[in-house]
Design a protein around this motif. Structure first.
Motif, short mmCIF file in Angstrom:
data_model
loop_
_atom_site.label_atom_id
_atom_site.label_comp_id
_atom_site.label_asym_id
_atom_site.label_seq_id
_atom_site.Cartn_x
_atom_site.Cartn_y
_atom_site.Cartn_z
N GLU A 29 0.84 -1.19 0.00
CA GLU A 29 0.00 0.00 0.00
C GLU A 29 0.88 1.24 0.00
OE1 GLU A 29 -2.31 -0.45 3.53
OE2 GLU A 29 -3.33 -2.23 2.76
N ILE A 30 0.43 2.24 -0.70
CA ILE A 30 1.17 3.50 -0.74
C ILE A 30 0.19 4.63 -0.44
CG2 ILE A 30 2.48 5.09 -2.20
CD1 ILE A 30 3.36 2.50 -3.76
N ASP A 31 0.54 5.44 0.55
CA ASP A 31 -0.33 6.55 0.94
C ASP A 31 -0.02 7.80 0.12
OD1 ASP A 31 -1.71 5.16 2.81
OD2 ASP A 31 -0.54 5.90 4.53
N LYS A 32 -0.99 8.69 0.06
CA LYS A 32 -0.78 9.97 -0.61
C LYS A 32 0.37 10.70 0.07
CE LYS A 32 -5.40 10.49 -2.33
NZ LYS A 32 -6.75 11.00 -2.13
N GLY A 33 1.24 11.26 -0.73
CA GLY A 33 2.34 12.06 -0.20
C GLY A 33 3.58 11.27 0.15
N GLU A 34 3.54 9.96 -0.02
CA GLU A 34 4.73 9.16 0.31
C GLU A 34 5.81 9.26 -0.76
OE1 GLU A 34 4.80 5.48 2.89
OE2 GLU A 34 3.08 5.11 1.61
N PHE A 35 7.03 9.00 -0.34
CA PHE A 35 8.18 8.87 -1.24
C PHE A 35 8.71 7.46 -1.02
CE2 PHE A 35 11.40 11.57 -3.53
CZ PHE A 35 12.21 10.52 -3.92
N VAL A 36 8.58 6.62 -2.01
CA VAL A 36 8.89 5.19 -1.83
C VAL A 36 10.00 4.76 -2.79
CG1 VAL A 36 7.94 2.85 -1.89
CG2 VAL A 36 6.47 4.77 -1.23
#
Ligand code: ADP
Ligand code: ADP
Length: 228
Positions: A29-36
């Protein structure tokens, strides 16, 4: 809140009747605003995952949801507008148009929609922001690799995409220039809250505390693929 959900994603290529699993039942899962960061050895499936996230290819099974909407339910036109409006792509080889200057390269995605004129001032401001204010009328072959990548970043950002997908954006740059490119991406992530997912195999660009998805043989290695 959540931007991307990957559920039991599998991708298998068929090569001369041999089935080659490239992604094996992965979820994250990736949230809004993340840097992955996505890291892992060559051939572990990083580019394939990025392609699927961008709707450039389809999974063999499993699902990708963007803002809770499964990509599999989008029509061809829906997928097309997702790629055109919601997702910014940044490639290792910059993918700029050789015959256009920096400004027109940044505006290029808006030429088909007739919005290039209204976006012009914003494009110039973005080029200034990435340090290319003096270069807007230069063509790609008059720029260094790092400068070309900054043009590509400005092009991706002008769309105000929900998600930026970067595949080895520093792969053709020296380490110092690579650091500059990642610094710009980090700033944009922080200031504009743009969600960024980037593949890299160079650990020097990754800092303590960064979110990392480690891939090996088509699977995530670490348990923090769902942790924030
Ligand atoms: P990475 O980006 O981690 O280097 P890739 O996603 O590019 O890995 O590739 C993963 C595996 O999938 C590799 O073994 C590669 O050879 C294979 N592969 C990638 N794209 C294709 C394709 N279009 N057809 C067949 N095999 C592919
Ligand atoms: P990287 O992952 O370093 O960006 P590529 O994605 O170009 O590199 O390719 C990774 C591997 O996938 C390579 O071994 C390449 O031969 C293989 N590959 C990429 N595209 C295809 C394809 N369409 N068919 C078969 N193999 C492919």
């Amino acid at each position: 809140s959540r931007l991307v959900e990957v559920k039991n994603l599998t991708k298998t290529y068929h090569r001369s009747k041999v089935e080659t699993p490239v992604l094996r039942n992965i979820s994250c899962e990736i949230d809004k605003g993340e840097f992955v960061f996505i890291v892992g050895p060559s051939g572990s499936g990083k580019s394939t995952l990025l392609y699927l996230l961008g709707g450039l290819d389809q999974p063999t099974s499993g699902q990708i949801l963007i803002e809770n909407k499964p990509l599999s339910t989008l029509s061809a036109t829906g997928l097309d507008s997702l790629r055109r409006e919601d997702i910014g792509f940044i490639f290792q080889s910059f993918n700029l148009l050789k015959t256009l200057n920096c400004l027109d390269n940044v505006l290029a995605p808006f030429i088909p929609t007739g919005q290039a004129g209204t976006k012009r001032a914003e494009a110039i401001a973005l080029l200034e922001r990435v340090g290319l204010g003096e270069r807007i009328h230069h063509r790609p072959n008059e720029l260094s690799g790092g400068e070309q990548q900054r043009v590509a970043i400005a092009r991706a950002i002008l769309k105000k995409p929900k998600l930026i997908l970067a595949d080895e954006p520093t792969g053709e740059l020296d380490t110092e220039t690579g650091h500059e490119v990642f610094e710009i991406l980090r700033e944009l992530n922080k200031d504009l809250k743009t969600t960024i997912v980037t593949v890299t195999h160079d650990h020097r660009y990754i800092y303590e505390g960064d979110r990392i998805l480690k891939m090996q043989d088509g699977k995530f290695l670490n348990s923090n693929s769902s942790q924030h």
